[in-house]
Enzyme design. Structure first.
Site, mmCIF file in Angstrom:
data_model
loop_
_atom_site.group_PDB
_atom_site.id
_atom_site.type_symbol
_atom_site.label_atom_id
_atom_site.label_comp_id
_atom_site.label_asym_id
_atom_site.label_seq_id
_atom_site.Cartn_x
_atom_site.Cartn_y
_atom_site.Cartn_z
ATOM 1 N N TYR A 50 0.894 -1.098 -0.093
ATOM 2 C CA TYR A 50 -0.039 0.016 0.011
ATOM 3 C C TYR A 50 0.756 1.501 -0.226
ATOM 4 O O TYR A 50 0.464 2.206 -0.887
ATOM 5 C CB TYR A 50 -0.971 0.032 1.225
ATOM 6 C CG TYR A 50 -1.741 1.163 1.391
ATOM 7 C CD1 TYR A 50 -2.557 1.744 0.294
ATOM 8 C CD2 TYR A 50 -1.468 2.033 2.566
ATOM 9 C CE1 TYR A 50 -3.317 2.872 0.650
ATOM 10 C CE2 TYR A 50 -2.009 3.321 2.760
ATOM 11 C CZ TYR A 50 -2.953 3.622 1.799
ATOM 12 O OH TYR A 50 -3.379 4.870 1.750
ATOM 13 N N SER A 69 -2.508 13.325 8.170
ATOM 14 C CA SER A 69 -3.542 13.140 7.075
ATOM 15 C C SER A 69 -5.084 13.146 7.732
ATOM 16 O O SER A 69 -5.217 12.561 8.614
ATOM 17 C CB SER A 69 -3.295 11.901 6.362
ATOM 18 O OG SER A 69 -4.440 11.446 5.382
ATOM 19 N N TYR A 84 -8.868 17.135 2.213
ATOM 20 C CA TYR A 84 -8.999 16.990 1.002
ATOM 21 C C TYR A 84 -10.512 17.837 0.894
ATOM 22 O O TYR A 84 -11.153 17.978 1.962
ATOM 23 C CB TYR A 84 -9.579 15.754 0.223
ATOM 24 C CG TYR A 84 -8.278 14.615 0.439
ATOM 25 C CD1 TYR A 84 -7.519 14.975 -0.573
ATOM 26 C CD2 TYR A 84 -8.034 13.858 1.289
ATOM 27 C CE1 TYR A 84 -6.507 13.917 -0.578
ATOM 28 C CE2 TYR A 84 -7.199 12.881 1.340
ATOM 29 C CZ TYR A 84 -6.189 12.981 0.298
ATOM 30 O OH TYR A 84 -5.060 12.329 0.205
ATOM 31 N N THR A 109 -5.227 19.252 -0.119
ATOM 32 C CA THR A 109 -4.694 18.345 -1.286
ATOM 33 C C THR A 109 -5.527 18.581 -2.380
ATOM 34 O O THR A 109 -6.620 18.293 -2.211
ATOM 35 C CB THR A 109 -4.339 17.078 -0.660
ATOM 36 O OG1 THR A 109 -3.330 16.958 0.446
ATOM 37 C CG2 THR A 109 -3.921 16.129 -1.808
ATOM 38 N N LYS A 147 -1.380 21.453 -1.658
ATOM 39 C CA LYS A 147 -0.385 20.446 -2.164
ATOM 40 C C LYS A 147 -1.069 19.691 -3.360
ATOM 41 O O LYS A 147 -2.133 19.273 -3.378
ATOM 42 C CB LYS A 147 -0.369 19.351 -1.116
ATOM 43 C CG LYS A 147 0.264 17.784 -1.463
ATOM 44 C CD LYS A 147 0.599 17.096 -0.028
ATOM 45 C CE LYS A 147 1.257 15.882 -0.254
ATOM 46 N NZ LYS A 147 0.220 14.904 -0.854
ATOM 47 N N HIS A 158 1.519 13.251 -5.738
ATOM 48 C CA HIS A 158 1.128 12.238 -4.877
ATOM 49 C C HIS A 158 1.978 10.890 -4.654
ATOM 50 O O HIS A 158 1.427 10.080 -4.493
ATOM 51 C CB HIS A 158 -0.357 11.748 -5.356
ATOM 52 C CG HIS A 158 -1.265 11.723 -3.786
ATOM 53 N ND1 HIS A 158 -1.992 12.780 -3.318
ATOM 54 C CD2 HIS A 158 -1.491 10.734 -3.129
ATOM 55 C CE1 HIS A 158 -2.622 12.456 -2.430
ATOM 56 N NE2 HIS A 158 -2.598 11.149 -2.252
HETATM 57 C C1 LIG Z 1 0.771 5.136 1.777
HETATM 58 C C2 LIG Z 1 0.632 6.529 1.501
HETATM 59 C C3 LIG Z 1 -0.528 7.262 1.820
HETATM 60 C C4 LIG Z 1 -0.607 8.483 1.342
HETATM 61 N N1 LIG Z 1 -1.913 9.305 1.861
HETATM 62 C C5 LIG Z 1 -1.979 10.731 1.651
HETATM 63 C C6 LIG Z 1 -2.982 11.389 2.135
HETATM 64 O O1 LIG Z 1 -3.881 11.068 2.941
HETATM 65 N N2 LIG Z 1 -3.089 12.783 1.838
HETATM 66 C C7 LIG Z 1 -2.045 13.449 1.112
HETATM 67 O O2 LIG Z 1 -2.349 14.495 0.702
HETATM 68 N N3 LIG Z 1 -1.104 12.642 0.284
HETATM 69 C C8 LIG Z 1 -0.976 11.279 0.949
HETATM 70 N N4 LIG Z 1 0.000 10.673 0.166
HETATM 71 C C9 LIG Z 1 0.991 11.363 -0.706
HETATM 72 C C10 LIG Z 1 2.186 11.872 0.333
HETATM 73 O O3 LIG Z 1 1.990 12.789 1.068
HETATM 74 C C11 LIG Z 1 3.259 12.419 -0.606
HETATM 75 O O4 LIG Z 1 2.890 13.471 -1.703
HETATM 76 C C12 LIG Z 1 4.127 11.146 -1.159
HETATM 77 O O5 LIG Z 1 4.205 10.148 -0.524
HETATM 78 C C13 LIG Z 1 5.664 11.756 -1.707
HETATM 79 O O6 LIG Z 1 6.260 10.929 -2.452
HETATM 80 P P1 LIG Z 1 7.202 9.722 -1.671
HETATM 81 O O7 LIG Z 1 6.425 9.085 -0.902
HETATM 82 O O8 LIG Z 1 8.138 9.456 -2.926
HETATM 83 O O9 LIG Z 1 7.968 10.696 -0.657
HETATM 84 C C14 LIG Z 1 0.217 9.264 0.883
HETATM 85 C C15 LIG Z 1 1.487 8.720 0.174
HETATM 86 C C16 LIG Z 1 1.714 7.402 0.731
HETATM 87 C C17 LIG Z 1 2.916 6.466 0.060
#
Ligand SMILES: Cc1cc2nc3c(=O)[nH]c(=O)nc-3n(C[C@H](O)[C@H](O)[C@H](O)COP(=O)(O)O)c2cc1C
Length: 378
Positions: free
Chosen positions: A25, A107, A130, A156, A252, A276
């Site tokens: 995940y 989050s 969101y 976001t 974001k 993301h």
């Molecule tokens: C498992 C997972 C869950 C995420 N959930 C959210 C979230 O709830 N809200 C959000 O804005 N971004 C979410 N993201 C995106 C992260 O905030 C971020 O943009 C991203 O992980 C950056 O890339 P990296 O994983 O390569 O560091 C999620 C990323 C992952 C890996």
């Protein structure tokens, strides 16, 4: 205990400690994962200019993000379900970040609620949300973030519809996680995770109590997301949030210079150049490849933050060189949390801190403020 010298070491340990469905995940991306891979590959392909005979006996990494002092230009990105990677994951992440002097962003889709994290930590944290169809729920979250004295609200923008992450249905990911015939062997080999998370007290979305059914598979979540997340959103909605939140506002999910300018016009204090983590538009460019263009479009009118593929201090230095004020880590945080809990997150931050310090020194740079495109080979 294996030797932990890099974020990749933490990733490998995480793989052994948590069930595959949870690991994937975090580790996976949308559709064929082209953008996911591109984020890291484009960072890897960049090279530094090594400089010598410069006094780098005092390299300073201290700076500020959103007006608050930080020990280094790094923050923990919002990640949904962090509390499934390790029991109380969001609380542990917030504590480690605070102790290391960097911001933590919670989050909306977290396991620990805003109130849980507030009660368990002493430092203010950022809160991400969101835009939902039910604006009353957005207002409720804004009020809860204000009551918890969150120091910034992150909105976001890039999840108005949800892309498929194919690993999740293939692995039978459910929320809350369940013991099934299919995952029994996998879970049995991760007893510590099972004891603390599978049979722990917090296993579903802490902030959504009363808004989403208690026992929901990932499909139900996708359906809930489709029903709740608002595909009609536009810049006027961002202005609505701006008018409701008096504190610092971070937007974001910006990947285009025109959107960056609209973000500034809507009143952003910072934007995060983000795709993301390769989890939404597969085929989008890597974040590092668009960073400089966006920083130029913003032209200092708000802060530019960056995420996507950051796995080392060298990666942070590359983002700073192309105009970011700071970088965020999503997957690196989750690998570290899964591997070793709070100590793992601290370890990841300290590894990156040392890598960044050495990188600055070997590029002849004494402070993060002095980093610029000149440290890269064009
Ligand atoms: C498992 C997972 C869950 C995420 N959930 C959210 C979230 O709830 N809200 C959000 O804005 N971004 C979410 N993201 C995106 C992260 O905030 C971020 O943009 C991203 O992980 C950056 O890339 P990296 O994983 O390569 O560091 C999620 C990323 C992952 C890996």
């Amino acid at each position: 205990m294996p030797m932990i010298l890099s974020v990749e070491d933490l990733r490998q340990l995480a793989r052994r400690r948590i069930p595959r469905a949870i690991f994937d995940y975090a580790d996976g991306g949308a559709y064929d994962e082209h953008t996911l891979r591109r984020n890291a590959a484009d960072l890897d392909s960049m090279t530094f200019r090594q400089r010598v005979m410069v006094d780098v006996s005092n390299v300073s990494l201290a700076t500020s993000l959103l007006g608050a002092p930080v020990s280094m230009p790094l923050a923990i990105a919002p990640t949904g379900l962090a509390g499934l990677f390790h029991a109380d994951g969001e609380i542990l992440g917030a504590r480690a970040a605070a102790a290391c002097g960097i911001p933590f962003c919670l989050s909306t889709m977290s396991i620990c609620s805003i109130e849980d994290v507030r009660a368990a930590t002493s430092q203010p944290f950022w809160f991400q949300q969101y835009l939902m169809k039910d604006r009353g729920f957005n207002q409720e979250l804004i009020d809860r973030a204000a009551a918890a004295q969150c120091s910034a609200l992150m909105l976001t923008l890039d999840l108005q519809v949800l892309a498929d992450r194919r690993r999740d249905p293939r692995n039978g990911l459910t929320i809350p996680p369940r013991l099934t015939l299919r995952n029994a062997f996998d879970v049995a080999t991760k007893p510590s995770w099972a004891l603390k998370v599978l049979f722990g007290k917090r296993r579903t979305f802490g902030n959504l109590a009363g808004h989403i059914g208690g026992s929901s598979g990932i499909r139900t979540l996708a359906e809930w997301t489709a029903a709740q997340f608002d595909a009609t959103v536009n810049w006027r909605d961002v202005e609505w949030v701006r008018s409701r939140w008096p504190g610092k506002l971070i937007l974001k999910g910006v990947l285009d210079a025109e959107d960056a300018r609209s973000g500034v016009a809507a009143g952003a204090d910072a934007i995060v150049v983000s795709n993301h983590g390769g989890r939404q538009l597969d085929g989008a460019p890597s974040t590092i490849s668009v960073l400089q263009e966006i920083a130029t479009a913003i032209d200092g009118r708000c802060e530019v933050l960056f995420d996507g593929g950051i796995r080392s201090g060298q990666d942070i230095a590359k983002a700073l060189a192309l105009g970011a004020r700071g970088a965020l880590i999503g997957k690196s945080f989750l690998y570290a949390l899964s591997a070793l809990g709070e100590a793992g997150v601290t370890k990841a931050i300290e590894i990156m801190r040392n890598e960044l310090r050495v990188t600055l020194a070997l590029t002849g740079t004494s402070s993060v403020g002095a980093v610029g495109p000149h440290i890269l080979r064009s």
